[in-house]
Design an enzyme around this catalytic site. Sequence first.
Site, mmCIF file in Angstrom:
data_model
loop_
_atom_site.group_PDB
_atom_site.id
_atom_site.type_symbol
_atom_site.label_atom_id
_atom_site.label_comp_id
_atom_site.label_asym_id
_atom_site.label_seq_id
_atom_site.Cartn_x
_atom_site.Cartn_y
_atom_site.Cartn_z
ATOM 1 N N SER A 46 0.846 -1.208 0.000
ATOM 2 C CA SER A 46 0.000 0.000 0.000
ATOM 3 C C SER A 46 0.872 1.245 0.000
ATOM 4 C CB SER A 46 -0.937 0.028 1.219
ATOM 5 O OG SER A 46 -0.186 0.170 2.424
ATOM 6 N N ILE B 248 3.186 4.424 -0.401
ATOM 7 C CA ILE B 248 4.410 4.721 -1.147
ATOM 8 C C ILE B 248 5.060 3.439 -1.656
ATOM 9 C CG2 ILE B 248 6.742 5.666 -0.947
ATOM 10 C CD1 ILE B 248 5.564 7.654 1.110
ATOM 11 N N TYR C 241 8.521 7.710 16.703
ATOM 12 C CA TYR C 241 8.662 7.469 15.263
ATOM 13 C C TYR C 241 9.608 8.489 14.632
ATOM 14 C CZ TYR C 241 7.150 7.222 10.335
ATOM 15 O OH TYR C 241 7.099 7.118 8.965
ATOM 16 N N LYS D 261 13.217 7.948 12.698
ATOM 17 C CA LYS D 261 13.526 8.464 11.373
ATOM 18 C C LYS D 261 14.845 9.245 11.380
ATOM 19 C CE LYS D 261 10.157 6.577 9.304
ATOM 20 N NZ LYS D 261 10.387 5.586 8.233
ATOM 21 N N THR E 149 -1.542 8.362 2.773
ATOM 22 C CA THR E 149 -1.418 6.910 2.800
ATOM 23 C C THR E 149 -2.288 6.341 3.918
ATOM 24 O OG1 THR E 149 0.428 6.880 4.369
ATOM 25 C CG2 THR E 149 0.978 7.097 2.011
#
Length: 419
Positions: free
Chosen positions: A81, A83, A233, A237, A266
């Site tokens: 799903s 990207i 998160y 990253k 998304t």
Amino acid sequence: MLIQRSNTWFGSKVKKRRRELPAARGFQSSTMSLYRNSAWFLKGVTEFTRSAFLSASKRFVEKDLEVSMAGRSFMITGANSGIGKATAMAIAKKGGIIHMVCRNKDKAEEARADIVKESGNKEVYVHILDLSETKKVWEFAEAFKRKYKALNVLINNAGSIMSQRDVNVEGLEKSFATNVMAIYILTKSLIPLLEKSADPRVITVSSGGMLVQKLRTGNLQSDRGRYDGTMVYAQHKRQQVVMTEQLAKTHTNIHFSVMHPGWVDTPAVANAMPDFHSSMKDSLRTPEQGADTVVWLAISEAAITNPSGRFYQGKNTKIPYLLGDLECAAFGARYYQRPPATGLDPQLLPGGAEVNVSAGGLGQDVPVALRGREPGTSTPSTPPPLTPAAYTDRGRAQYFIPCSTFAPGEGEGINLGLF
């Protein structure tokens, strides 16, 4: 890396910290956090949205993507799903062999059917793997090496945002296991196969959220303090960016890159950040727009003309730091601040600061010209190059450094985060 802070709000407070009350320290921290988050959001509105992509795409070189990928093998995590699927679709259309690494078998098979039908490429294979299960990631990579003779490109796309802290069977915090450990183990395990393949590349899909995070290694398992899944998160990253830089130094036969896809519509964003998704939905990029840079990095000859280990926003290399807090650890750049607050909005930086910059990228001193916007307008102004002493009475004009990599001849405008 060298970051120096002189006698301003940052530097002068160091000697006083022993006498500060905890409340004062908390106020300063929360003020800077508010500043950083506000700067990040404003940067995002101008650079990460659909309209920003459409504007930038006018400068894209379409010829870069007019290539055949027949015979080249691509592994894409999270390819069912968003990207990941858009990336798999684009590369499949160019004849690439696609290895989809997904957690959910039904969704993966459905996505595979869509890709095969639309691309006409039947060389699309599904591999089921939960990236949060650390030992299984290693087992999968070892089995893949035994079964396949080549892997040209690894695309680390899958990610996880947890609403509450949880651990895997190895005792690792699950989002760390997925976002950091899985990428490290998968990449390191597959390096021998990549190095045997022609033109090997590794691309990691990061996030602009990392711009509000400094690298923190003292709480990798997020087991201290309040658990904020979104900030955890973002920290992961940041770790991906640093990991990419280090892998590029160690494995020089492979071209590494890490990129920010912009704000993309998304399922993951809708599920993890419903309020953000709802408020920004009309401005979010499509998955295909978010995948554009990933595809470019994976297949174009132009991408590998840039040094390995770089961070990309669009198809330009960028310094992966929000410079609003006057920090940059990249390429030997040195940042100094000193009063008075001139050239920066004193309301945005507590105590104010003037920025002096010297850049020693690639072993050279690079002249730094400043470009900015007049206060309260969107009209760019381009004054002549300024010396450190020359921009002392610029009022509230907010400047940024037009140098993307501190390499001679490059200058894509790295924003200080003040708009």
